[in-house]
Design an enzyme around this catalytic site. Structure first.
Site, PDB file in Angstrom:
ATOM      1  N   ARG A   1      -7.171  21.821  44.431  1.00  0.00           N
ATOM      2  CA  ARG A   1      -6.563  20.491  44.308  1.00  0.00           C
ATOM      3  C   ARG A   1      -5.137  20.548  44.811  1.00  0.00           C
ATOM      4  O   ARG A   1      -4.538  21.623  44.872  1.00  0.00           O
ATOM      5  CB  ARG A   1      -6.470  20.074  42.821  1.00  0.00           C
ATOM      6  CG  ARG A   1      -7.738  19.858  42.100  1.00  0.00           C
ATOM      7  CD  ARG A   1      -7.435  19.369  40.673  1.00  0.00           C
ATOM      8  NE  ARG A   1      -6.770  20.396  39.866  1.00  0.00           N
ATOM      9  CZ  ARG A   1      -7.391  21.381  39.257  1.00  0.00           C
ATOM     10  NH1 ARG A   1      -8.690  21.506  39.357  1.00  0.00           N
ATOM     11  NH2 ARG A   1      -6.723  22.265  38.532  1.00  0.00           N
TER      12      ARG A   1
ATOM     13  N   GLU B   1      -2.144  22.641  56.854  1.00  0.00           N
ATOM     14  CA  GLU B   1      -3.332  23.473  56.671  1.00  0.00           C
ATOM     15  C   GLU B   1      -3.300  23.985  55.233  1.00  0.00           C
ATOM     16  O   GLU B   1      -2.238  24.387  54.733  1.00  0.00           O
ATOM     17  CB  GLU B   1      -3.292  24.671  57.639  1.00  0.00           C
ATOM     18  CG  GLU B   1      -3.405  24.277  59.094  1.00  0.00           C
ATOM     19  CD  GLU B   1      -4.777  23.701  59.450  1.00  0.00           C
ATOM     20  OE1 GLU B   1      -5.772  24.044  58.788  1.00  0.00           O
ATOM     21  OE2 GLU B   1      -4.839  22.898  60.400  1.00  0.00           O
TER      22      GLU B   1
ATOM     23  N   ASN C   1       3.863  18.373  33.458  1.00  0.00           N
ATOM     24  CA  ASN C   1       4.028  19.599  32.658  1.00  0.00           C
ATOM     25  C   ASN C   1       4.749  19.391  31.314  1.00  0.00           C
ATOM     26  O   ASN C   1       4.712  20.256  30.449  1.00  0.00           O
ATOM     27  CB  ASN C   1       4.750  20.704  33.457  1.00  0.00           C
ATOM     28  CG  ASN C   1       3.891  21.357  34.516  1.00  0.00           C
ATOM     29  OD1 ASN C   1       4.382  21.783  35.556  1.00  0.00           O
ATOM     30  ND2 ASN C   1       2.593  21.433  34.271  1.00  0.00           N
ATOM     31  N   TRP C   2       5.366  18.224  31.128  1.00  0.00           N
ATOM     32  CA  TRP C   2       6.016  17.926  29.833  1.00  0.00           C
ATOM     33  C   TRP C   2       4.999  17.889  28.705  1.00  0.00           C
ATOM     34  O   TRP C   2       5.357  17.985  27.535  1.00  0.00           O
ATOM     35  CB  TRP C   2       6.752  16.584  29.884  1.00  0.00           C
ATOM     36  CG  TRP C   2       7.922  16.555  30.823  1.00  0.00           C
ATOM     37  CD1 TRP C   2       7.986  15.897  32.006  1.00  0.00           C
ATOM     38  CD2 TRP C   2       9.193  17.196  30.657  1.00  0.00           C
ATOM     39  NE1 TRP C   2       9.209  16.088  32.596  1.00  0.00           N
ATOM     40  CE2 TRP C   2       9.971  16.876  31.787  1.00  0.00           C
ATOM     41  CE3 TRP C   2       9.758  18.016  29.659  1.00  0.00           C
ATOM     42  CZ2 TRP C   2      11.272  17.345  31.965  1.00  0.00           C
ATOM     43  CZ3 TRP C   2      11.059  18.471  29.831  1.00  0.00           C
ATOM     44  CH2 TRP C   2      11.794  18.134  30.966  1.00  0.00           C
TER      45      TRP C   2
ATOM     46  N   HIS D   1       4.636  33.142  32.792  1.00  0.00           N
ATOM     47  CA  HIS D   1       5.652  32.424  33.575  1.00  0.00           C
ATOM     48  C   HIS D   1       6.791  33.363  33.979  1.00  0.00           C
ATOM     49  O   HIS D   1       7.330  33.256  35.078  1.00  0.00           O
ATOM     50  CB  HIS D   1       6.198  31.238  32.777  1.00  0.00           C
ATOM     51  CG  HIS D   1       5.157  30.192  32.501  1.00  0.00           C
ATOM     52  ND1 HIS D   1       4.362  29.658  33.489  1.00  0.00           N
ATOM     53  CD2 HIS D   1       4.761  29.598  31.341  1.00  0.00           C
ATOM     54  CE1 HIS D   1       3.538  28.767  32.963  1.00  0.00           C
ATOM     55  NE2 HIS D   1       3.753  28.720  31.656  1.00  0.00           N
TER      56      HIS D   1
ATOM     57  N   ASP E   1      -0.097  28.668  40.905  1.00  0.00           N
ATOM     58  CA  ASP E   1      -0.976  28.391  39.774  1.00  0.00           C
ATOM     59  C   ASP E   1      -1.539  29.681  39.168  1.00  0.00           C
ATOM     60  O   ASP E   1      -1.700  30.678  39.869  1.00  0.00           O
ATOM     61  CB  ASP E   1      -2.121  27.486  40.250  1.00  0.00           C
ATOM     62  CG  ASP E   1      -2.787  26.751  39.106  1.00  0.00           C
ATOM     63  OD1 ASP E   1      -2.275  26.813  37.972  1.00  0.00           O
ATOM     64  OD2 ASP E   1      -3.831  26.116  39.342  1.00  0.00           O
TER      65      ASP E   1
ATOM     66  N   SER F   1      -2.836  18.249  43.312  1.00  0.00           N
ATOM     67  CA  SER F   1      -2.115  17.941  42.071  1.00  0.00           C
ATOM     68  C   SER F   1      -0.767  17.232  42.225  1.00  0.00           C
ATOM     69  O   SER F   1       0.240  17.678  41.665  1.00  0.00           O
ATOM     70  CB  SER F   1      -1.920  19.216  41.255  1.00  0.00           C
ATOM     71  OG  SER F   1      -3.153  19.831  40.988  1.00  0.00           O
TER      72      SER F   1
HETATM   73  C1  FPP Z   1       1.261  27.139  36.960  1.00  0.00           C
HETATM   74  O1  FPP Z   1       0.460  28.026  36.197  1.00  0.00           O
HETATM   75  C2  FPP Z   1       2.682  27.431  36.794  1.00  0.00           C
HETATM   76  C3  FPP Z   1       3.604  26.603  36.242  1.00  0.00           C
HETATM   77  C4  FPP Z   1       3.274  25.258  35.721  1.00  0.00           C
HETATM   78  C5  FPP Z   1       5.027  27.012  36.098  1.00  0.00           C
HETATM   79  C6  FPP Z   1       5.577  27.742  37.301  1.00  0.00           C
HETATM   80  C7  FPP Z   1       6.926  28.203  36.971  1.00  0.00           C
HETATM   81  C8  FPP Z   1       7.418  29.412  37.321  1.00  0.00           C
HETATM   82  C9  FPP Z   1       6.693  30.406  38.160  1.00  0.00           C
HETATM   83  C10 FPP Z   1       8.787  29.743  36.882  1.00  0.00           C
HETATM   84  C11 FPP Z   1       9.737  29.158  37.853  1.00  0.00           C
HETATM   85  C12 FPP Z   1      10.914  29.964  37.958  1.00  0.00           C
HETATM   86  C13 FPP Z   1      11.859  29.891  38.922  1.00  0.00           C
HETATM   87  C14 FPP Z   1      12.782  31.011  39.019  1.00  0.00           C
HETATM   88  C15 FPP Z   1      12.009  28.773  39.885  1.00  0.00           C
HETATM   89  P1  FPP Z   1      -0.219  27.472  34.866  1.00  0.00           P
HETATM   90  O2  FPP Z   1       0.773  27.590  33.776  1.00  0.00           O
HETATM   91  O3  FPP Z   1      -0.741  26.095  35.122  1.00  0.00           O
HETATM   92  O4  FPP Z   1      -1.362  28.508  34.653  1.00  0.00           O
HETATM   93  P2  FPP Z   1      -2.891  28.211  34.350  1.00  0.00           P
HETATM   94  O5  FPP Z   1      -3.413  27.447  35.540  1.00  0.00           O
HETATM   95  O6  FPP Z   1      -3.463  29.575  34.243  1.00  0.00           O
HETATM   96  O7  FPP Z   1      -2.941  27.425  33.068  1.00  0.00           O
END
Ligand code: FPP
Length: 230
Positions: free
Chosen positions: A184, A197, A58-59, A27, A10, A186
Site C-alpha cells: 500500500r 516505480e 499515527n496519533w 522504532h 514499515d 498509505s
Molecule cells: C512503521 O512501522 C514505522 C513507524 C510508524 C515509525 C517510523 C519511525 C522511525 C523509524 C523513527 C524515526 C526517527 C528519525 C530519526 C527520523 P510500524 O510501527 O507500523 O510497524 P508494524 O507495521 O510492524 O506495526
C-alpha cells in the site's frame, strides 16, 4: 540513477515483537537504520530521500509509543544540529508541524537552519504528514490567492499545485520503497508518486541494509519508465 527516493519504513513493531521486545525498541532500531541509510544515500550521491516517519494517523497509537517515536525524532534533530557540518546532509521536515510541541518545532527549525547550506542529499522527514491533508492545504493556499486576486482560476496548472506542496521545488520521487511486505502507499505523497516505480521489500525496516537500497535501485534501473507514453 534515481534523483529522488521515497521510503515507507514499515515493520518496526513486527521486528520487535518477533524478537519478544517492546515495540519502542523496534522504532529505536528503525531510527538507527534510517541514519545509516541516509548517510549511504549521501555517499552514493542521491539528490533527495524522503521518509515517512510519522503519519497523521499515527496519533492513534498508545501515548507511550507516540512519545517514543517523538523522542527519537527530537534526539536525531538535536544531535544532527550539532554535527551539521560533519556530513553534508540537508535536513528538511515536511508535514503539519503546528500540532507538535514547541520544543520539537524549535529543534526542527534549528536543524533545518543549521543544514540549509549543505550541498549533499536533501533528507525530507515526513512528520505528522498526510498526503490528502497536504493537498487540502495546497488547495486552501491557492484558493486564498484567487480570492485576493493574485491568481486567476485559468492560471492554475499542475505546477501551481506542485509548488504549493511541502515538496515545492523538488523533483518527484523516481522510486518508492516500502518494507515489510505491505503493498500500500498509505497516504504518502499521493500527488508526487503518480509516475514513481514501486519496489516492495519483504524485510522489516530495522533489517534494511545498504545493499537492499542498491538492489532496489537496480530493479528501478531495469524498469522501463513510460510516463504514459509508449
Ligand atoms: C512503521 O512501522 C514505522 C513507524 C510508524 C515509525 C517510523 C519511525 C522511525 C523509524 C523513527 C524515526 C526517527 C528519525 C530519526 C527520523 P510500524 O510501527 O507500523 O510497524 P508494524 O507495521 O510492524 O506495526
Amino acid at each position: 540513477m534515481p534523483k529522488h527516493i521515497a521510503i515507507i519504513m514499515d515493520g518496526n513493531r513486527r521486528w520487535a515483537r518477533q524478537k519478544g521486545l517492546d515495540v519502542r525498541l523496534g522504532h529505536k532500531e528503525g531510527a538507527k537504520t534510517l541514519e545509516k541509510i541516509v548517510r549511504y544515500a549521501n555517499k552514493i550521491g542521491l539528490g533527495y530521500i524522503t521518509v515517512y516517519a510519522f503519519s497523521t494517523e499515527n496519533w492513534k497509537r498508545t501515548t507511550e509509543e507516540v512519545g517514543a517515536i517523538m523522542l527519537l525524532l527530537q534526539n536525531y534533530l538535536e544531535d544532527y544540529s550539532k554535527r551539521a557540518d560533519t556530513e553534508n546532509i540537508k535536513v528538511n521536515v515536511i508535514g503539519d508541524r503546528s500540532a507538535l510541541s514547541d520544543k520539537m518545532q524549535k529543534s526542527m527549525k534549528r536543524c533545518m537552519e543549521r543544514t540549509k547550506n549543505n550541498t549533499g542529499v536533501t533528507f525530507n522527514i515526513a512528520i505528522n504528514y498526510g498526503g490528502r491533508d497536504e493537498i487540502v492545504k495546497a488547495v486552501r493556499k491557492i484558493a486564498q490567492e484567487v480570492k485576493e486576486e493574485k491568481l486567476a482560476v485559468e492560471e492554475i496548472t499542475e505546477e501551481t499545485i506542485s509548488n504549493s506542496l511541502y515538496t515545492a521545488g523538488q523533483p518527484d520521487p523516481d522510486l518508492l520503497i516500502r518494507t515489510s511486505g505491505e503493498l500500500r502507499t498509505s497516504n504518502f505523497l499521493p500527488w508526487q508518486i503518480v509516475y514513481s516505480e514501486f519496489v516492495f521489500i519483504e524485510k522489516n525496516w530495522p533489517d534494511f541494509e545498504e545493499k537492499d537500497l542498491d538492489e532496489a535501485i537496480e530493479i528501478y534501473q531495469k524498469r522501463n519508465r513510460k510516463f504514459g507514453g509508449k
